[in-house]
Design an enzyme around this catalytic site. Structure first.
Site, PDB file in Angstrom:
ATOM      1  N   GLU A 150       0.924  -1.151   0.037  1.00  0.00           N
ATOM      2  CA  GLU A 150      -0.069   0.178   0.012  1.00  0.00           C
ATOM      3  C   GLU A 150       0.815   1.313   0.016  1.00  0.00           C
ATOM      4  OE1 GLU A 150      -2.814  -0.609   3.226  1.00  0.00           O
ATOM      5  OE2 GLU A 150      -3.601  -2.354   2.298  1.00  0.00           O
ATOM      6  N   ASN A 193       2.220  -4.903  -3.347  1.00  0.00           N
ATOM      7  CA  ASN A 193       0.840  -5.168  -3.036  1.00  0.00           C
ATOM      8  C   ASN A 193       0.168  -3.849  -2.760  1.00  0.00           C
ATOM      9  OD1 ASN A 193      -1.155  -7.311  -2.381  1.00  0.00           O
ATOM     10  ND2 ASN A 193      -0.792  -6.452  -0.361  1.00  0.00           N
ATOM     11  N   HIS A 229     -10.230  -6.037  -2.926  1.00  0.00           N
ATOM     12  CA  HIS A 229     -11.052  -5.990  -1.727  1.00  0.00           C
ATOM     13  C   HIS A 229     -12.511  -5.305  -2.467  1.00  0.00           C
ATOM     14  CE1 HIS A 229      -8.954  -7.073   1.723  1.00  0.00           C
ATOM     15  NE2 HIS A 229      -8.055  -6.303   1.254  1.00  0.00           N
ATOM     16  N   GLU A 257      -5.934 -10.405  -1.619  1.00  0.00           N
ATOM     17  CA  GLU A 257      -6.802 -10.232  -0.468  1.00  0.00           C
ATOM     18  C   GLU A 257      -8.133 -10.289  -0.861  1.00  0.00           C
ATOM     19  OE1 GLU A 257      -5.424  -7.062   1.920  1.00  0.00           O
ATOM     20  OE2 GLU A 257      -3.285  -7.455   1.526  1.00  0.00           O
ATOM     21  N   ASP A 259     -12.024 -10.298  -1.275  1.00  0.00           N
ATOM     22  CA  ASP A 259     -13.464 -10.522  -0.965  1.00  0.00           C
ATOM     23  C   ASP A 259     -14.200  -9.560  -1.480  1.00  0.00           C
ATOM     24  OD1 ASP A 259     -12.351  -7.828   0.679  1.00  0.00           O
ATOM     25  OD2 ASP A 259     -12.057  -9.083   2.323  1.00  0.00           O
TER      26      ASP A 259
HETATM   27  O1  G3I Z   1      -4.786  -9.434  18.311  1.00  0.00           O
HETATM   28  C1  G3I Z   1      -5.280  -8.490  18.890  1.00  0.00           C
HETATM   29  C2  G3I Z   1      -5.761  -8.897  20.136  1.00  0.00           C
HETATM   30  O2  G3I Z   1      -5.066  -9.430  21.121  1.00  0.00           O
HETATM   31  C3  G3I Z   1      -6.801  -7.834  20.777  1.00  0.00           C
HETATM   32  O3  G3I Z   1      -7.497  -8.189  22.022  1.00  0.00           O
HETATM   33  C4  G3I Z   1      -7.586  -6.931  19.835  1.00  0.00           C
HETATM   34  C5  G3I Z   1      -8.333  -6.049  20.298  1.00  0.00           C
HETATM   35  O4  G3I Z   1      -8.815  -5.155  19.494  1.00  0.00           O
HETATM   36  O5  G3I Z   1      -6.940  -6.573  18.689  1.00  0.00           O
HETATM   37  C6  G3I Z   1      -6.304  -7.754  18.081  1.00  0.00           C
HETATM   38  O6  G3I Z   1      -5.424  -7.300  16.801  1.00  0.00           O
HETATM   39  C7  G3I Z   1      -6.339  -7.116  15.736  1.00  0.00           C
HETATM   40  C8  G3I Z   1      -5.725  -7.968  14.771  1.00  0.00           C
HETATM   41  O7  G3I Z   1      -6.188  -7.402  13.358  1.00  0.00           O
HETATM   42  C9  G3I Z   1      -5.999  -9.289  15.146  1.00  0.00           C
HETATM   43  O8  G3I Z   1      -7.417  -9.602  14.944  1.00  0.00           O
HETATM   44  C10 G3I Z   1      -6.106  -5.451  15.236  1.00  0.00           C
HETATM   45  O9  G3I Z   1      -6.669  -4.872  16.459  1.00  0.00           O
HETATM   46  C11 G3I Z   1      -6.547  -5.113  14.210  1.00  0.00           C
HETATM   47  O10 G3I Z   1      -6.424  -3.834  13.759  1.00  0.00           O
HETATM   48  C12 G3I Z   1      -6.212  -6.063  13.166  1.00  0.00           C
HETATM   49  O11 G3I Z   1      -6.770  -5.613  11.888  1.00  0.00           O
HETATM   50  C13 G3I Z   1      -6.201  -6.399  10.737  1.00  0.00           C
HETATM   51  C14 G3I Z   1      -5.934  -5.137   9.727  1.00  0.00           C
HETATM   52  O12 G3I Z   1      -5.275  -5.737   8.647  1.00  0.00           O
HETATM   53  C15 G3I Z   1      -4.651  -4.131  10.481  1.00  0.00           C
HETATM   54  O13 G3I Z   1      -4.645  -3.002   9.616  1.00  0.00           O
HETATM   55  C16 G3I Z   1      -7.011  -7.383   9.929  1.00  0.00           C
HETATM   56  O14 G3I Z   1      -7.085  -8.431  10.883  1.00  0.00           O
HETATM   57  C17 G3I Z   1      -6.526  -7.630   8.657  1.00  0.00           C
HETATM   58  O15 G3I Z   1      -7.475  -8.441   8.024  1.00  0.00           O
HETATM   59  C18 G3I Z   1      -6.133  -6.474   7.837  1.00  0.00           C
HETATM   60  O16 G3I Z   1      -5.620  -6.823   6.627  1.00  0.00           O
HETATM   61  C19 G3I Z   1      -5.416  -5.837   5.766  1.00  0.00           C
HETATM   62  C20 G3I Z   1      -4.223  -6.298   4.948  1.00  0.00           C
HETATM   63  O17 G3I Z   1      -2.856  -6.494   5.933  1.00  0.00           O
HETATM   64  C21 G3I Z   1      -3.726  -5.271   3.820  1.00  0.00           C
HETATM   65  N1  G3I Z   1      -4.667  -4.787   2.930  1.00  0.00           N
HETATM   66  C22 G3I Z   1      -5.973  -4.478   3.571  1.00  0.00           C
HETATM   67  C23 G3I Z   1      -6.595  -5.602   4.825  1.00  0.00           C
HETATM   68  C24 G3I Z   1      -7.840  -5.421   5.496  1.00  0.00           C
HETATM   69  O18 G3I Z   1      -7.702  -4.168   6.271  1.00  0.00           O
END
Ligand code: G3I
Length: 400
Positions: A150, A193, A229, A257, A259
């Site tokens: 990004e 990416n 996406h 990625e 969806d």
């Molecule tokens: O693991 C912690 C957990 O311990 C805690 O209790 C909880 C509380 O909010 O947070 C958890 O972490 C989260 C993590 O996902 C795992 O679930 C983060 O807050 C959350 O911000 C994180 O979001 C991820 C996001 O990237 C971060 O920017 C999404 O799962 C993930 O699907 C998303 O993936 C991105 C790609 O990397 C790049 N392209 C876009 C895509 C979608 O946003």
């Protein structure tokens, strides 16, 4: 090319078949015929029970949704943690499935690094240490690495995003990231990416122009990740045209990625069709496996399996589409995606391009490594040769 354990796959597919009484064959079997990696984003914690069985049966590639990002792999400066990625790799190894790496350099989920505010040299050092360590740990295990995630700005005339990396290092930071990555793992294909550039539009044109500049400057890039996406309806023609224009400059495309919000069967076949009709489209990965666990939340109707693990009609439609892919394109894709015996910096790849002095370079592969004689591994790759210096020629900055 894919080490798929057919009897195991068939056995694992049984509950899936009984539950749905619908799908004939698996996504992975059909993808192997079409020369495609078909994958999904996951974490090792999720790979158990129905989830794990479906993952084993249906896919031949995995990517960690979060566990190989900067903040997960280097939670504090110089301290590395690889458990999440190792878990997914080991799960895949047991079943002949491949691993995609996501990601080295991003403006988000970078933990402490985003707050260093260091000089250009300090930030280059942080970047190099991270890529050396993480890339080195997964060397030979990751088939595709998202080196950069990004990096194109959505506004600003589609220039580089003003990330903390860009601000500290400057507009040539991507060059260094690619060179460090090639040195850390010469066997991985290296990707940039991004989202929002899936079809032909101003963002994908900006991405294409970046890629052309890198190729001209001998920056080792192999492919572009189109995140996909998407929301219904999916424009097949625009995505296909976009994949094609990256193929014309010798780059692979991975749909990384996927969806599709409220995606219909037609939307899924439009997307798969756009990939299948282009030989340079080599990977098709969904961002999650079922609607019960998507970053978009439950009810997104955006993945291939329902919240109660029923395969949607799209699953069979994709299997059929892959099984009936044009054999000429499949043959070309399989040839294009072959692992080199000796890793090469394939420059200028498939099409002639001009070098920085304006000279026309032929469409021949220029070896990156001296021809070494040594053991060839299971994938036909020679692991006895070591990187050496000539790739530094033409760099806008010298790799550290
Ligand atoms: O693991 C912690 C957990 O311990 C805690 O209790 C909880 C509380 O909010 O947070 C958890 O972490 C989260 C993590 O996902 C795992 O679930 C983060 O807050 C959350 O911000 C994180 O979001 C991820 C996001 O990237 C971060 O920017 C999404 O799962 C993930 O699907 C998303 O993936 C991105 C790609 O990397 C790049 N392209 C876009 C895509 C979608 O946003």
């Amino acid at each position: 090319m894919f080490r798929i354990h057919q009897p195991l796959r068939a056995l694992l597919a049984v509950p899936f078949l009984l539950g749905a009484a619908r799908a004939q064959g698996t996504l992975a079997e059909a993808a192997a015929k079409a020369g495609l990696n078909i994958g999904m984003a996951t974490s090792s914690r999720q790979l158990t029970g129905t989830y794990g069985n479906t993952a084993k049966a249906q896919y031949n590639m995995f990517v960690c949704e979060n566990d190989m990002k900067f903040q997960s792999t280097e939670p504090s400066r110089g301290r590395f943690s690889y458990g999440g990625g190792d878990g997914v790799y080991n799960f895949g190894q047991a079943n002949g499935q491949r691993l995609r790496g996501h990601n080295f350099i991003w403006h988000a989920q970078s933990g402490w690094a985003a707050n260093v505010n260091g000089s250009r040299d300090e930030m280059l050092g942080i970047m190099k240490t991270h890529i050396d360590s993480v890339g080195g740990h997964f060397k030979g295990k990751v088939v595709e690495w998202d080196v950069l995630n990004e990096i194109t700005d959505d506004g600003n005339g589609n220039g580089l995003r003003k990330s903390f990396w860009q601000k500290a290092i400057g507009d040539d930071y991507p060059d260094s990231a690619f060179f460090y990555s090639r040195r850390a793992d010469p066997y991985a294909k290296l990707y940039y990416n991004d989202y929002g550039g899936d079809g032909v539009n101003s963002k994908s044109t900006a991405m294409l122009n970046l890629a052309k500049k890198w190729i001209q400057n001998k920056v080792p890039i192999d492919g572009i990740g189109l995140q996909c996406h998407l929301s219904s309806p999916v424009n097949k023609q625009s995505i296909s045209d976009n994949i094609k224009r990256f193929g014309e400059i010798g780059l692979r495309i991975s749909l990384t990625e996927i969806d599709i919000k409220n995606g219909t069967t037609q939307d899924w076949t439009n997307l798969m069709g756009a990939c299948l009709e282009n030989f340079n489209c080599t990977s098709f990965l969904t961002w999650g496996i079922y609607d019960g666990a998507s970053w978009l939340g439950q009810g997104c109707n955006c993945l291939l399996f329902t919240e109660s693990w029923q395969p949607k009609a799209a699953v069979q439609a994709l299997i059929d589409l892959m099984n009936n892919a044009d054999p000429a394109v499949v043959a070309k894709r399989k040839e294009f995606a072959k692992e080199p015996i000796i890793p090469t910096l394939v420059y200028p790849r498939r099409a002639p391009v001009r070098d920085r002095a304006g000279g026309l370079l032929p469409a021949a592969a220029v070896p990156l490594f001296p021809a070494g004689i040594g053991a060839v591994d299971a994938l036909g790759r020679n692991r006895s040769v070591a990187p050496h210096s000539p790739w530094a020629a033409g760099l806008s900055i010298a790799p550290r």
